[in-house]
Design a protein around this motif. Structure first.
Motif, PDB file in Angstrom:
ATOM      1  N   GLY A 123       0.812  -1.218   0.000  1.00 14.08           N
ATOM      2  CA  GLY A 123       0.000   0.000   0.000  1.00 14.08           C
ATOM      3  C   GLY A 123       0.841   1.261   0.000  1.00 14.08           C
ATOM      4  O   GLY A 123       0.509   2.240  -0.684  1.00 14.08           O
ATOM      5  N   THR A 124       1.943   1.267   0.754  1.00 20.81           N
ATOM      6  CA  THR A 124       2.815   2.442   0.802  1.00 20.81           C
ATOM      7  C   THR A 124       3.493   2.674  -0.545  1.00 20.81           C
ATOM      8  O   THR A 124       3.572   3.810  -1.031  1.00 20.81           O
ATOM      9  N   GLY A 127       0.803   3.880  -2.936  1.00 18.95           N
ATOM     10  CA  GLY A 127       0.313   5.200  -2.544  1.00 18.95           C
ATOM     11  C   GLY A 127       1.311   6.310  -2.819  1.00 18.95           C
ATOM     12  O   GLY A 127       0.947   7.368  -3.354  1.00 18.95           O
ATOM     13  N   VAL A 128       2.587   6.081  -2.478  1.00 13.68           N
ATOM     14  CA  VAL A 128       3.614   7.109  -2.697  1.00 13.68           C
ATOM     15  C   VAL A 128       3.840   7.338  -4.186  1.00 13.68           C
ATOM     16  O   VAL A 128       3.908   8.486  -4.656  1.00 13.68           O
ATOM     17  N   THR A 129       3.966   6.257  -4.952  1.00 12.09           N
ATOM     18  CA  THR A 129       4.229   6.422  -6.385  1.00 12.09           C
ATOM     19  C   THR A 129       3.021   7.032  -7.115  1.00 12.09           C
ATOM     20  O   THR A 129       3.189   7.853  -8.016  1.00 12.09           O
ATOM     21  N   ALA A 130       1.809   6.634  -6.714  1.00 11.26           N
ATOM     22  CA  ALA A 130       0.623   7.192  -7.368  1.00 11.26           C
ATOM     23  C   ALA A 130       0.439   8.667  -7.018  1.00 11.26           C
ATOM     24  O   ALA A 130      -0.077   9.440  -7.829  1.00 11.26           O
ATOM     25  N   GLY A 131       0.871   9.062  -5.825  1.00 11.64           N
ATOM     26  CA  GLY A 131       0.784  10.466  -5.462  1.00 11.64           C
ATOM     27  C   GLY A 131       1.875  11.310  -6.080  1.00 11.64           C
ATOM     28  O   GLY A 131       1.685  12.514  -6.310  1.00 11.64           O
ATOM     29  N   PRO A 181      -5.336  -1.966  -0.185  1.00 14.21           N
ATOM     30  CA  PRO A 181      -5.923  -0.776  -0.814  1.00 14.21           C
ATOM     31  C   PRO A 181      -6.201   0.388   0.139  1.00 14.21           C
ATOM     32  O   PRO A 181      -6.023   1.541  -0.243  1.00 14.21           O
ATOM     33  N   THR A 182      -6.654   0.113   1.364  1.00 13.30           N
ATOM     34  CA  THR A 182      -6.924   1.210   2.300  1.00 13.30           C
ATOM     35  C   THR A 182      -5.654   2.000   2.588  1.00 13.30           C
ATOM     36  O   THR A 182      -5.664   3.239   2.597  1.00 13.30           O
ATOM     37  N   THR A 183      -4.547   1.285   2.820  1.00 12.51           N
ATOM     38  CA  THR A 183      -3.266   1.960   3.051  1.00 12.51           C
ATOM     39  C   THR A 183      -2.853   2.773   1.837  1.00 12.51           C
ATOM     40  O   THR A 183      -2.371   3.907   1.971  1.00 12.51           O
ATOM     41  N   ALA A 184      -3.035   2.229   0.643  1.00 13.40           N
ATOM     42  CA  ALA A 184      -2.661   2.944  -0.571  1.00 13.40           C
ATOM     43  C   ALA A 184      -3.436   4.246  -0.696  1.00 13.40           C
ATOM     44  O   ALA A 184      -2.865   5.291  -1.060  1.00 13.40           O
ATOM     45  N   ARG A 185      -4.721   4.214  -0.418  1.00  5.83           N
ATOM     46  CA  ARG A 185      -5.549   5.420  -0.499  1.00  5.83           C
ATOM     47  C   ARG A 185      -5.075   6.476   0.500  1.00  5.83           C
ATOM     48  O   ARG A 185      -4.935   7.652   0.167  1.00  5.83           O
ATOM     49  N   LEU A 186      -4.842   6.068   1.746  1.00  5.28           N
ATOM     50  CA  LEU A 186      -4.418   7.017   2.778  1.00  5.28           C
ATOM     51  C   LEU A 186      -3.049   7.606   2.470  1.00  5.28           C
ATOM     52  O   LEU A 186      -2.832   8.815   2.603  1.00  5.28           O
ATOM     53  N   VAL A 187      -2.112   6.755   2.055  1.00  5.53           N
ATOM     54  CA  VAL A 187      -0.753   7.222   1.766  1.00  5.53           C
ATOM     55  C   VAL A 187      -0.747   8.140   0.552  1.00  5.53           C
ATOM     56  O   VAL A 187      -0.025   9.145   0.521  1.00  5.53           O
ATOM     57  N   ARG A 188      -1.540   7.833  -0.467  1.00  7.94           N
ATOM     58  CA  ARG A 188      -1.594   8.704  -1.645  1.00  7.94           C
ATOM     59  C   ARG A 188      -2.119  10.090  -1.266  1.00  7.94           C
ATOM     60  O   ARG A 188      -1.581  11.116  -1.723  1.00  7.94           O
ATOM     61  N   ALA A 189      -3.155  10.141  -0.430  1.00  9.57           N
ATOM     62  CA  ALA A 189      -3.685  11.440  -0.010  1.00  9.57           C
ATOM     63  C   ALA A 189      -2.634  12.232   0.759  1.00  9.57           C
ATOM     64  O   ALA A 189      -2.468  13.444   0.541  1.00  9.57           O
ATOM     65  N   GLN A 190      -1.887  11.566   1.626  1.00 11.94           N
ATOM     66  CA  GLN A 190      -0.835  12.250   2.377  1.00 11.94           C
ATOM     67  C   GLN A 190       0.295  12.684   1.456  1.00 11.94           C
ATOM     68  O   GLN A 190       0.871  13.770   1.620  1.00 11.94           O
ATOM     69  N   THR A 191       0.623  11.849   0.462  1.00  8.49           N
ATOM     70  CA  THR A 191       1.679  12.199  -0.492  1.00  8.49           C
ATOM     71  C   THR A 191       1.304  13.441  -1.297  1.00  8.49           C
ATOM     72  O   THR A 191       2.141  14.331  -1.518  1.00  8.49           O
ATOM     73  N   LEU A 192       0.069  13.510  -1.736  1.00  9.72           N
ATOM     74  CA  LEU A 192      -0.384  14.683  -2.484  1.00  9.72           C
ATOM     75  C   LEU A 192      -0.274  15.946  -1.640  1.00  9.72           C
ATOM     76  O   LEU A 192       0.087  17.016  -2.152  1.00  9.72           O
ATOM     77  N   ALA A 193      -0.568  15.832  -0.342  1.00 10.51           N
ATOM     78  CA  ALA A 193      -0.451  16.997   0.541  1.00 10.51           C
ATOM     79  C   ALA A 193       1.007  17.398   0.722  1.00 10.51           C
ATOM     80  O   ALA A 193       1.341  18.592   0.709  1.00 10.51           O
ATOM     81  N   ASN A 221       7.643  11.782   5.733  1.00  7.95           N
ATOM     82  CA  ASN A 221       6.448  12.490   6.168  1.00  7.95           C
ATOM     83  C   ASN A 221       5.205  11.596   6.208  1.00  7.95           C
ATOM     84  O   ASN A 221       4.226  11.936   6.891  1.00  7.95           O
ATOM     85  N   VAL A 222       5.224  10.484   5.476  1.00  7.68           N
ATOM     86  CA  VAL A 222       4.075   9.577   5.514  1.00  7.68           C
ATOM     87  C   VAL A 222       4.310   8.408   6.478  1.00  7.68           C
ATOM     88  O   VAL A 222       3.372   7.649   6.741  1.00  7.68           O
ATOM     89  N   MET A 223       5.524   8.262   7.010  1.00  6.90           N
ATOM     90  CA  MET A 223       5.817   7.145   7.893  1.00  6.90           C
ATOM     91  C   MET A 223       4.966   7.125   9.159  1.00  6.90           C
ATOM     92  O   MET A 223       4.556   6.038   9.606  1.00  6.90           O
TER      93      MET A 223
END
Length: 311
Positions: A123-124, A127-131, A181-193, A221-223
């Motif tokens: 998920g990480t 999430g990070v790469t998609a963001g 998937p839940t982790t990916a969604r949360l990490v992507r949102a944090q990455t975008l921020a 920052n997402v850790m």
């Protein structure tokens, strides 16, 4: 003053001071985290419950011996009531249920931890790469994530565990690749921020590449979010492992809490009234899942005080 290599003492000692300062900051950060964590009574209760299960699990070979699951040399008779010799009674093979519950904690906790780590790692990464990478890559990965989100996780895990060889590795993979998937969604949102912050633009202007930005600026920052998510997923992973083992999809050669429940079902413990066969592993699963959830909520509130809820 210069050394033989032309380096001043101040220059030579600078890396040492930097490492010492970094270690001191980490110690201060850990101490600050603990001071805040121990103000959460529910989190302390969860941590105490985890230690209550983890310590016997780690010392199980010394406490109950490595032959506790041997059916050929069982110390008691089949389905004996709880007694002084067998506080939790015996199973249908005459094995000591207390020893089996302690030994099963090793497998259940290990599988839960490994499955959670695999799930969070996937998920990480996504999430990070998609963001970070916009465009078609983010679109494709998020649509795949959405597909996994709408599919029943347990059904996917059962399907994977059915077609793969029956082993602990299969259980870990089946849980890990269906719960990210839940982790990916949360990490992507944090990455975008994080990517909107000024220092990211500065790093790009100074020539920082994609790997540098993701590993040095975004990931740290997402850790905190990843850590909190890991503690929350572990409880779900333990429940999933118990469910798969109860359905007969686990490794038949190892003892786990889910496998004990399956044995109890096959022995007819429900209809025959042998409650001691069902209650210990069932309570252990419930308490450990609750403990990880309480710890995860406490960690989440410490790392993100804006979540602030009454303790």
């Amino acid at each position: 003053m210069t050394t033989g290599t032309g380096m001043t003492k101040e220059q030579g000692s600078s890396p040492v001071r930097s490492r010492s300062l970094a270690r001191r900051r980490r110690r201060d950060s850990a101490a600050r985290f603990w001071r805040q964590y121990r103000t959460h009574r529910a989190g302390l209760f969860g941590l105490g419950a985890l230690l209550l299960f983890a310590l016997p699990a780690l010392t199980a070979p010394l406490l109950v011996g490595s032959d506790v699951d041997d059916v050929t040399d069982a110390p008691g008779g089949p389905l004996e009531d709880p007694s002084t010799a067998f506080p939790f009674g015996t199973d249908r093979f005459g094995r000591n249920l207390l020893g089996l519950v302690i030994w099963g904690a090793r497998v259940s906790l290990l599988v839960g931890l490994l499955a959670a780590v695999l799930s969070v790692a996937i998920g990480t990464l996504i999430g990070v790469t998609a963001g970070h990478f916009k465009g078609w890559y983010a679109t494709v990965t998020m649509r795949i994530t959405d597909w996994f989100l709408v599919m029943p996780t347990l059904v996917l895990a059962i399907a994977l565990a059915t077609v793969m060889p029956r082993s602990l590795l299969t259980i870990v993979v089946a849980i890990g690749v269906t719960t990210w998937p839940t982790t990916a969604r949360l990490v992507r949102a944090q990455t975008l921020a994080v990517e909107t912050r000024p220092y990211i633009e500065r790093a790009r202007a100074l020539g920082g590449g994609h790997w540098h930005i993701m590993s040095r600026h975004v990931l740290p920052n997402v850790m905190p979010l990843v850590l909190a998510q890991t503690t929350l997923i572990i409880s779900s992973a333990i429940l999933a492992e118990a469910t798969l083992a109860f359905l007969g999809l686990g490794d038949p050669t190892v003892v786990s809490w889910g496998a004990l429940l399956q044995d109890a079902r096959e022995a007819g413990a429900v209809s025959s009234g042998h409650w001691w066969y069902l209650v210990p592993p069932g309570v252990a699963i419930a308490v450990v899942a609750l403990a990880f959830t309480l710890c995860g909520r406490a960690v989440e509130q410490v790392l993100n005080p804006r979540l602030g809820v009454s303790r």
